[in-house]
Scaffold this active site. Structure first.
Site, mmCIF file in Angstrom:
data_model
loop_
_atom_site.group_PDB
_atom_site.id
_atom_site.type_symbol
_atom_site.label_atom_id
_atom_site.label_comp_id
_atom_site.label_asym_id
_atom_site.label_seq_id
_atom_site.Cartn_x
_atom_site.Cartn_y
_atom_site.Cartn_z
ATOM 1 N N LEU A 135 0.866 -1.176 0.000
ATOM 2 C CA LEU A 135 0.000 0.000 0.000
ATOM 3 C C LEU A 135 0.901 1.223 0.000
ATOM 4 C CD1 LEU A 135 -2.754 -0.842 2.667
ATOM 5 C CD2 LEU A 135 -3.097 -0.606 0.202
ATOM 6 N N ASP A 136 0.538 2.228 -0.781
ATOM 7 C CA ASP A 136 1.318 3.456 -0.796
ATOM 8 C C ASP A 136 1.448 4.021 0.615
ATOM 9 O OD1 ASP A 136 1.433 3.269 -3.532
ATOM 10 O OD2 ASP A 136 -0.222 4.663 -3.881
ATOM 11 N N ARG A 137 2.500 4.768 0.839
ATOM 12 C CA ARG A 137 2.697 5.426 2.133
ATOM 13 C C ARG A 137 1.481 6.275 2.500
ATOM 14 N NH1 ARG A 137 3.866 10.407 3.758
ATOM 15 N NH2 ARG A 137 5.015 10.728 5.709
ATOM 16 N N ALA A 139 -1.600 5.824 1.546
ATOM 17 C CA ALA A 139 -2.833 5.051 1.657
ATOM 18 C C ALA A 139 -2.872 4.332 3.005
ATOM 19 C CB ALA A 139 -2.936 4.046 0.511
ATOM 20 N N HIS A 225 -0.515 3.320 -8.284
ATOM 21 C CA HIS A 225 -1.435 4.465 -8.200
ATOM 22 C C HIS A 225 -2.659 4.277 -9.093
ATOM 23 C CE1 HIS A 225 2.123 7.288 -6.868
ATOM 24 N NE2 HIS A 225 1.883 6.306 -6.015
#
Length: 295
Positions: A135-137, A139, A225
């Site tokens: 998961l993105d930082r 998110a 993304h």
């Protein structure tokens, strides 16, 4: 803030790792306590033969031809990790809530702010931790951590074969159109980095006055993304998306990216039983809370 790196060739055995490191970094006057703290936070690596790995044991035996790599960044090392929450411990793997700001993967400088390191140090009994998806930082939401290389491979196959369903929630600027079947959803198939991608959006809740929509999103691919890019492509940018979003929207810096992984469904690679994990409502996104914050 001090930032440097050292690469030390080991010429003989029976050397004391901490003494060797302290001597190499002597111009920075770092105490042994600071060196130990940096090592514990993942700043030290050892190359032996073809392999390079992160090490934390200061009593690690050194051999001739080893190479020690030390990456010291005071700014990075001073960062405090957000607190993750355990959702389920299945022994060979676990499911966690990763908060906004926590990393999925570390760097050569440290790994102490990652969900993997958090799981490794907070589970009882303590176990190694392996990331199987990210998961993105920016998110938040559900993430799976494997506790053996075998289990990591099993989950990698599950993800590669698309045998896992991921459901997200997002809050976007704008209103999802009324002229689509919300049961079928609004399907977006625009390519991401020239690779096929598919996201389906469903309307959950709308605030007409604030012109915001809480939406559910299911994805069949996991491009970088993807949800943020697909949402922006249909002119419904995710609130707090400072990379792909609408830069004309005046959003306070305190507002995080409104994107959260809320459900995971898959067949357990251990028991072969279907598993369905859903994020508790208090950890999910809240349109009401966001509207009140923006007023």
């Amino acid at each position: 803030m001090i930032k440097f790196e050292r690469h030390i060739n080991v010429s003989t055995d029976n050397l004391n790792l901490l003494e060797l490191l302290a001597e190499s970094c002597s111009e920075f006057s770092l105490s042994k306590a600071k060196l130990k703290d940096a090592i514990n936070k993942g700043a030290l690596w050892l190359s032996r033969g073809k392999y390079t790995q992160r090490i934390r044991k200061i009593k690690k035996s050194l051999q001739p031809h080893d190479v020690i790599h030390f990456y010291y960044d005071e700014k990075v090392l001073n960062q405090l990790p957000p607190q993750a929450q355990l959702i389920a411990d299945l022994n060979q793997y676990s499911v966690w809530y990763k908060p906004y700001g926590m990393l999925s993967q570390g760097s050569k400088w440290s790994d102490h702010c990652t969900i993997a390191r958090w799981a490794e140090t907070h589970l009882l009994p303590q176990r190694p931790a392996f990331i199987v998806h990210r998961l993105d930082r920016a998110a938040s939401g559900l993430i799976i951590i494997a506790h053996s290389k075998k289990m990591a491979r099993a989950f990698s196959e599950i993800f590669e074969n698309h045998h896992l369903q991921k459901i997200y929630q997002i809050i976007v600027h704008g209103i999802l159109p009324d002229n689509f079947d919300n049961k079928m959803g609004l399907e977006v198939t625009e390519k991401i980095d020239d690779k096929s991608a598919k996201s389906t959006f469903y309307r959950l809740e709308v605030d007409q006055q604030a012109q915001l929509t809480l939406a559910k999103v299911s994805i069949e691919t996991g491009r970088k993304h993807q949800i943020r890019k697909h949402a922006a492509s249909i002119h419904l940018p995710v609130v707090g998306d400072r990379l792909h979003g609408d830069q004309t929207k005046k959003i306070p810096e305190t507002v995080n990216l409104q994107l959260c992984a809320v459900e995971l469904q898959f067949t357990c690679p251990v028991s072969q039983i279907d598993k369905h994990f859903k994020l508790p409502s208090q950890l999910s996104l809240s349109l009401t809370d966001l509207v009140n914050l923006l007023r």
